[in-house]
Design a protein around this motif. Structure first.
Motif, short mmCIF file in Angstrom:
data_model
loop_
_atom_site.label_atom_id
_atom_site.label_comp_id
_atom_site.label_asym_id
_atom_site.label_seq_id
_atom_site.Cartn_x
_atom_site.Cartn_y
_atom_site.Cartn_z
N ASP A 244 54.04 -36.83 46.77
CA ASP A 244 55.50 -36.88 46.97
C ASP A 244 56.20 -36.06 45.89
O ASP A 244 56.64 -36.57 44.87
CB ASP A 244 55.96 -38.33 46.92
CG ASP A 244 57.47 -38.48 47.08
OD1 ASP A 244 58.13 -37.48 47.45
OD2 ASP A 244 57.99 -39.58 46.81
N ALA A 246 59.06 -34.56 46.41
CA ALA A 246 60.51 -34.68 46.56
C ALA A 246 61.09 -35.63 45.51
O ALA A 246 62.13 -35.33 44.91
CB ALA A 246 60.84 -35.18 47.96
N THR A 247 60.42 -36.74 45.27
CA THR A 247 60.90 -37.69 44.25
C THR A 247 60.83 -37.07 42.87
O THR A 247 61.74 -37.25 42.04
CB THR A 247 60.07 -38.98 44.30
OG1 THR A 247 60.26 -39.60 45.58
CG2 THR A 247 60.48 -39.95 43.21
#
Length: 327
Positions: A244, A246-247
């Motif tokens: 992930d 994006a985080t």
């Protein structure tokens, strides 16, 4: 009650038990997983409920364990294969990397390998150079393999349960130093969905990205830094494939600085890949180069003092952050 007190080990056992109750195709296969209850006690007492046909003790042959699990997965079962140590990946890489990871592609999507390979890694027990490694980089390098590395009891439960619903192979690496860690956990609701990282501590001065046991080391460092009026944001990746970003990107855009912490070796490891991704995807926001804090490029020592000195510590992380901030 929604939450309970549970150890990391017992959360894993509960995940296996609940999955086996819900789905008769789930079996466990490995050395001493049945009558003995597993090398680390994760499958203790499960044979009493499910019997030897579903808790299958095997000879000492890691290649056979994983090979049989792949065949079972291709023909309708959901096997959980257990390797006593992640260090034994070298014995199963043909079965895992050349077969399990590639079968869906080689068969044009007509068949998959819905299996989980449970194993444990990392330092903390003075087990020596052949039983203390962090080899998640081997798995991350291989397309077709999912990779989960939970840091908490709650994630241990939910990530393992979700792994047993996926159509492709999952390598599930547990840290040997976390098994006895007791925490409050909600077994009904996960902290985040599969493949999503979570911000374990919010901060504004720098972003620290990590996973597995190093999450707790990073949180300890953040506590130390708070006394110096430094707010360190700590991100727990939870899974490395899917990853992930994006985080991570959203955090770095706010803090403008990033560190990556991994217990694995510095050179060519997970920390290197994460640092490169952050540098590429957050270039316009970074005030300083991304810093890697990782294990020493040496075989893990057996002496406790040398072993603990070979991996990142809270003191090293805190000192590095202060230097980055020029304090």
């Amino acid at each position: 009650m929604a939450t309970i007190e549970i150890t990391y080990r017992d959360a894993l056992r509960r995940a296996l038990q609940d999955a086996m109750r819900a789905d008769e195709s789930v079996i466990v296969i490995g050395e001493e997983v049945g009558a003995y209850g597993g090398a680390y006690g994760v499958t203790k007492d499960l044979i009493g409920e499910f019997g030897p046909d579903r808790l299958i003790d095997t000879p000492i042959s890691e290649a056979a364990i994983v090979g049989v699990a792949i065949g079972a997965a291709m023909t309708g079962l959901r096997p959980v294969a257990e390797l006593m140590y992640v260090d034994f990946l070298g014995l199963v890489m043909d079965q895992l990397a050349n077969q399990a990871a590639k079968i869906r592609y080689m068969f044009g999507g007509q068949i998959g390998v819905p299996m989980v390979l449970r194993t444990q890694g990392g330092t903390g027990r003075s087990a020596g150079a052949q039983h203390s490694q962090s080899l998640e980089g081997w798995i991350l390098h291989t397309p077709g393999l999912r990779l989960a590395m939970p840091a908490t009891a709650q994630d241990a439960y939910h990530l393992l349960r979700h792994s047993l619903t996926l159509p492709d192979p999952v390598v599930f690496i547990e840290h040997k130093s976390l098994y006895t860690r007791r925490e409050t956990a909600d077994l009904q609701s996960p902290d985040a969905l599969w493949g999503k990282a979570i911000v374990r501590r919010e901060g504004r001065h720098a972003t620290l990205v990590t996973y597995s046991r190093m999450v707790h080391v990073a949180l300890e460092a953040a506590e130390r830094l708070a006394a110096r009026d430094v707010a360190l944001e700590v991100i727990d990746l939870r899974t490395l494939n899917p990853l992930d970003m994006a985080t991570v990107i959203a955090s770095v855009e706010r803090t403008s600085r990033a560190l990556v912490v991994s217990e694995g070796p510095l050179t060519g490891g997970v920390a290197a890949e994460l640092a490169a991704r952050i540098s590429e995807e957050c270039f316009d926001y970074l005030e300083d180069p991304v810093i890697r804090i990782a294990g020493e490029d040496i075989p893990v020592p057996v002496a406790p003092d040398l072993e603990s000195a070979s991996i990142p510590t809270a003191e090293l992380i805190a000192t590095t952050v202060l230097r980055m901030l020029r304090r």
